[in-house]
Design a protein around this motif. Sequence first.
Motif, PDB file in Angstrom:
ATOM      1  N   LEU A 183       0.997  -1.195  -0.035  1.00 65.46           N
ATOM      2  CA  LEU A 183       0.115   0.073   0.255  1.00 65.46           C
ATOM      3  C   LEU A 183       0.751   1.155   0.042  1.00 65.46           C
ATOM      4  O   LEU A 183       0.485   2.391  -0.806  1.00 65.46           O
ATOM      5  CB  LEU A 183      -0.770  -0.125   1.090  1.00 65.46           C
ATOM      6  CG  LEU A 183      -1.870  -1.116   1.303  1.00 65.46           C
ATOM      7  CD1 LEU A 183      -2.731  -1.033   2.573  1.00 65.46           C
ATOM      8  CD2 LEU A 183      -2.854  -1.298   0.059  1.00 65.46           C
ATOM      9  N   ALA A 184       2.019   1.091   0.534  1.00 60.74           N
ATOM     10  CA  ALA A 184       2.838   2.250   0.467  1.00 60.74           C
ATOM     11  C   ALA A 184       4.493   1.558   0.616  1.00 60.74           C
ATOM     12  O   ALA A 184       4.509   0.705   1.313  1.00 60.74           O
ATOM     13  CB  ALA A 184       2.962   3.186   1.659  1.00 60.74           C
ATOM     14  N   ARG A 185       5.537   2.010  -0.044  1.00 65.21           N
ATOM     15  CA  ARG A 185       6.781   1.700   0.006  1.00 65.21           C
ATOM     16  C   ARG A 185       7.474   2.705  -0.180  1.00 65.21           C
ATOM     17  O   ARG A 185       8.042   3.051  -1.147  1.00 65.21           O
ATOM     18  CB  ARG A 185       6.863   0.888  -1.043  1.00 65.21           C
ATOM     19  CG  ARG A 185       8.244  -0.126  -0.940  1.00 65.21           C
ATOM     20  CD  ARG A 185       8.400  -1.114  -1.650  1.00 65.21           C
ATOM     21  NE  ARG A 185       8.114  -0.957  -3.344  1.00 65.21           N
ATOM     22  CZ  ARG A 185       7.676  -1.928  -4.402  1.00 65.21           C
ATOM     23  NH1 ARG A 185       7.568  -3.089  -3.962  1.00 65.21           N
ATOM     24  NH2 ARG A 185       7.553  -1.116  -5.353  1.00 65.21           N
ATOM     25  N   GLY A 186       8.151   3.329   1.065  1.00 65.05           N
ATOM     26  CA  GLY A 186       9.310   4.372   1.143  1.00 65.05           C
ATOM     27  C   GLY A 186       8.703   5.839   0.347  1.00 65.05           C
ATOM     28  O   GLY A 186       9.708   6.525   0.169  1.00 65.05           O
ATOM     29  N   GLY A 187       7.485   6.006   0.639  1.00 62.75           N
ATOM     30  CA  GLY A 187       6.998   7.594   0.029  1.00 62.75           C
ATOM     31  C   GLY A 187       7.470   8.518   1.133  1.00 62.75           C
ATOM     32  O   GLY A 187       7.706   8.320   2.104  1.00 62.75           O
ATOM     33  N   ALA A 188       7.057   9.565   0.764  1.00 58.59           N
ATOM     34  CA  ALA A 188       7.325  10.773   1.616  1.00 58.59           C
ATOM     35  C   ALA A 188       6.446  10.727   2.878  1.00 58.59           C
ATOM     36  O   ALA A 188       5.079  10.248   2.623  1.00 58.59           O
ATOM     37  CB  ALA A 188       7.029  12.321   0.989  1.00 58.59           C
ATOM     38  N   HIS A 189       6.638  10.953   3.900  1.00 55.73           N
ATOM     39  CA  HIS A 189       5.954  10.984   5.068  1.00 55.73           C
ATOM     40  C   HIS A 189       5.964  12.035   5.978  1.00 55.73           C
ATOM     41  O   HIS A 189       7.140  12.758   5.962  1.00 55.73           O
ATOM     42  CB  HIS A 189       6.192   9.811   5.932  1.00 55.73           C
ATOM     43  CG  HIS A 189       7.532   9.471   6.260  1.00 55.73           C
ATOM     44  ND1 HIS A 189       8.708   9.115   5.643  1.00 55.73           N
ATOM     45  CD2 HIS A 189       8.263   9.676   7.484  1.00 55.73           C
ATOM     46  CE1 HIS A 189       9.683   8.789   6.297  1.00 55.73           C
ATOM     47  NE2 HIS A 189       9.532   9.278   7.558  1.00 55.73           N
ATOM     48  N   ARG A 190       5.430  12.354   6.826  1.00 49.75           N
ATOM     49  CA  ARG A 190       5.406  13.698   7.783  1.00 49.75           C
ATOM     50  C   ARG A 190       4.824  13.094   9.216  1.00 49.75           C
ATOM     51  O   ARG A 190       3.915  12.452   9.271  1.00 49.75           O
ATOM     52  CB  ARG A 190       4.522  14.702   7.413  1.00 49.75           C
ATOM     53  CG  ARG A 190       5.097  15.282   5.897  1.00 49.75           C
ATOM     54  CD  ARG A 190       4.107  16.584   5.727  1.00 49.75           C
ATOM     55  NE  ARG A 190       2.741  15.961   5.217  1.00 49.75           N
ATOM     56  CZ  ARG A 190       1.763  16.779   5.283  1.00 49.75           C
ATOM     57  NH1 ARG A 190       1.753  17.887   5.789  1.00 49.75           N
ATOM     58  NH2 ARG A 190       0.592  16.277   5.003  1.00 49.75           N
ATOM     59  N   VAL A 191       5.521  13.241  10.309  1.00 46.75           N
ATOM     60  CA  VAL A 191       5.066  13.236  11.762  1.00 46.75           C
ATOM     61  C   VAL A 191       4.219  14.541  12.078  1.00 46.75           C
ATOM     62  O   VAL A 191       4.669  15.566  11.970  1.00 46.75           O
ATOM     63  CB  VAL A 191       6.299  13.056  12.520  1.00 46.75           C
ATOM     64  CG1 VAL A 191       5.958  12.844  13.743  1.00 46.75           C
ATOM     65  CG2 VAL A 191       7.126  11.808  12.140  1.00 46.75           C
ATOM     66  N   HIS A 192       3.171  13.995  12.500  1.00 38.29           N
ATOM     67  CA  HIS A 192       2.076  15.181  12.841  1.00 38.29           C
ATOM     68  C   HIS A 192       2.049  15.452  14.261  1.00 38.29           C
ATOM     69  O   HIS A 192       1.647  16.326  14.883  1.00 38.29           O
ATOM     70  CB  HIS A 192       0.647  14.878  12.234  1.00 38.29           C
ATOM     71  CG  HIS A 192       0.677  14.995  10.806  1.00 38.29           C
ATOM     72  ND1 HIS A 192       0.476  16.019  10.157  1.00 38.29           N
ATOM     73  CD2 HIS A 192       0.776  14.006   9.960  1.00 38.29           C
ATOM     74  CE1 HIS A 192       0.636  16.033   8.858  1.00 38.29           C
ATOM     75  NE2 HIS A 192       0.590  14.553   8.640  1.00 38.29           N
ATOM     76  N   GLU A 193       2.409  14.207  15.196  1.00 38.19           N
ATOM     77  CA  GLU A 193       2.397  14.308  16.580  1.00 38.19           C
ATOM     78  C   GLU A 193       3.241  13.304  17.209  1.00 38.19           C
ATOM     79  O   GLU A 193       3.735  12.213  16.624  1.00 38.19           O
ATOM     80  CB  GLU A 193       1.074  13.959  17.060  1.00 38.19           C
ATOM     81  CG  GLU A 193      -0.178  14.914  16.982  1.00 38.19           C
ATOM     82  CD  GLU A 193      -1.361  14.557  17.473  1.00 38.19           C
ATOM     83  OE1 GLU A 193      -1.444  14.244  18.863  1.00 38.19           O
ATOM     84  OE2 GLU A 193      -2.488  15.159  17.002  1.00 38.19           O
ATOM     85  N   GLY A 194       3.766  13.541  18.332  1.00 36.93           N
ATOM     86  CA  GLY A 194       4.611  12.646  18.778  1.00 36.93           C
ATOM     87  C   GLY A 194       6.179  12.801  18.549  1.00 36.93           C
ATOM     88  O   GLY A 194       6.370  13.710  17.773  1.00 36.93           O
ATOM     89  N   TRP A 221       8.306  10.268  17.371  1.00 31.40           N
ATOM     90  CA  TRP A 221       8.448   8.991  16.398  1.00 31.40           C
ATOM     91  C   TRP A 221       9.158   9.640  15.366  1.00 31.40           C
ATOM     92  O   TRP A 221       8.860  10.750  14.451  1.00 31.40           O
ATOM     93  CB  TRP A 221       7.411   8.311  15.872  1.00 31.40           C
ATOM     94  CG  TRP A 221       7.523   7.050  15.076  1.00 31.40           C
ATOM     95  CD1 TRP A 221       8.445   6.298  14.963  1.00 31.40           C
ATOM     96  CD2 TRP A 221       6.439   6.586  14.087  1.00 31.40           C
ATOM     97  NE1 TRP A 221       8.299   5.348  13.915  1.00 31.40           N
ATOM     98  CE2 TRP A 221       7.146   5.598  13.434  1.00 31.40           C
ATOM     99  CE3 TRP A 221       5.242   6.790  13.691  1.00 31.40           C
ATOM    100  CZ2 TRP A 221       6.680   4.812  12.398  1.00 31.40           C
ATOM    101  CZ3 TRP A 221       4.879   6.224  12.511  1.00 31.40           C
ATOM    102  CH2 TRP A 221       5.329   5.047  11.922  1.00 31.40           C
ATOM    103  N   GLU A 222      10.509   9.047  14.885  1.00 33.35           N
ATOM    104  CA  GLU A 222      11.121   9.459  13.807  1.00 33.35           C
ATOM    105  C   GLU A 222      11.331   8.357  12.612  1.00 33.35           C
ATOM    106  O   GLU A 222      12.319   7.786  12.720  1.00 33.35           O
ATOM    107  CB  GLU A 222      12.544  10.149  14.206  1.00 33.35           C
ATOM    108  CG  GLU A 222      12.382  11.415  15.088  1.00 33.35           C
ATOM    109  CD  GLU A 222      13.679  11.919  15.658  1.00 33.35           C
ATOM    110  OE1 GLU A 222      14.675  11.464  14.991  1.00 33.35           O
ATOM    111  OE2 GLU A 222      13.582  12.425  16.461  1.00 33.35           O
ATOM    112  N   PRO A 223      10.154   8.011  11.864  1.00 33.06           N
ATOM    113  CA  PRO A 223      10.622   6.827  11.002  1.00 33.06           C
ATOM    114  C   PRO A 223      11.418   7.390   9.756  1.00 33.06           C
ATOM    115  O   PRO A 223      11.656   8.478   9.641  1.00 33.06           O
ATOM    116  CB  PRO A 223       9.047   6.625  10.445  1.00 33.06           C
ATOM    117  CG  PRO A 223       8.264   8.193  10.590  1.00 33.06           C
ATOM    118  CD  PRO A 223       8.958   8.855  11.791  1.00 33.06           C
ATOM    119  N   ARG A 224      11.982   6.470   9.474  1.00 30.31           N
ATOM    120  CA  ARG A 224      13.041   6.166   8.267  1.00 30.31           C
ATOM    121  C   ARG A 224      12.163   6.006   7.091  1.00 30.31           C
ATOM    122  O   ARG A 224      12.036   6.883   6.437  1.00 30.31           O
ATOM    123  CB  ARG A 224      14.095   5.342   8.917  1.00 30.31           C
ATOM    124  CG  ARG A 224      14.628   5.843  10.061  1.00 30.31           C
ATOM    125  CD  ARG A 224      15.077   4.668  11.067  1.00 30.31           C
ATOM    126  NE  ARG A 224      14.326   3.838  11.267  1.00 30.31           N
ATOM    127  CZ  ARG A 224      14.647   2.614  12.204  1.00 30.31           C
ATOM    128  NH1 ARG A 224      15.797   2.661  12.718  1.00 30.31           N
ATOM    129  NH2 ARG A 224      13.772   1.722  12.443  1.00 30.31           N
TER     130      ARG A 224
END
Length: 96
Positions: free
Chosen positions: A36-47, A49-52
């Motif tokens: 469903l998703a693979r390495g696309g751009a992402h943003r953290v909105h709360e918390g 968490w620093e996903p890679r």
Amino acid sequence: MPTYVIFDVDITDMAQYQTFMAGVKHAVEGAGGKYLARGGAHRVHEGDWEPRRIVVLEFPSAEAWDAFYNGPVYQGLKPIRDACSSARLVSVEGLG
């Protein structure tokens, strides 16, 4: 009931990771899963968490995911993934 699997992956050797991806993509599809998703751009909105790199998979059921994850194909590919990346992953059942 579908099951969704979320990976947070830190890749340390992209060339070796591509070898893993070449094998695992067909195995996921063969087990009834889909990306469903693979390495696309992402943003953290709360918390904090620093996903890679985020990968989201959908499997038809928790049983299908478990059979894939614990099966010989994925377990044969997992050492390649482990050698070139580190990951956190969770599975969650969706709405049926």
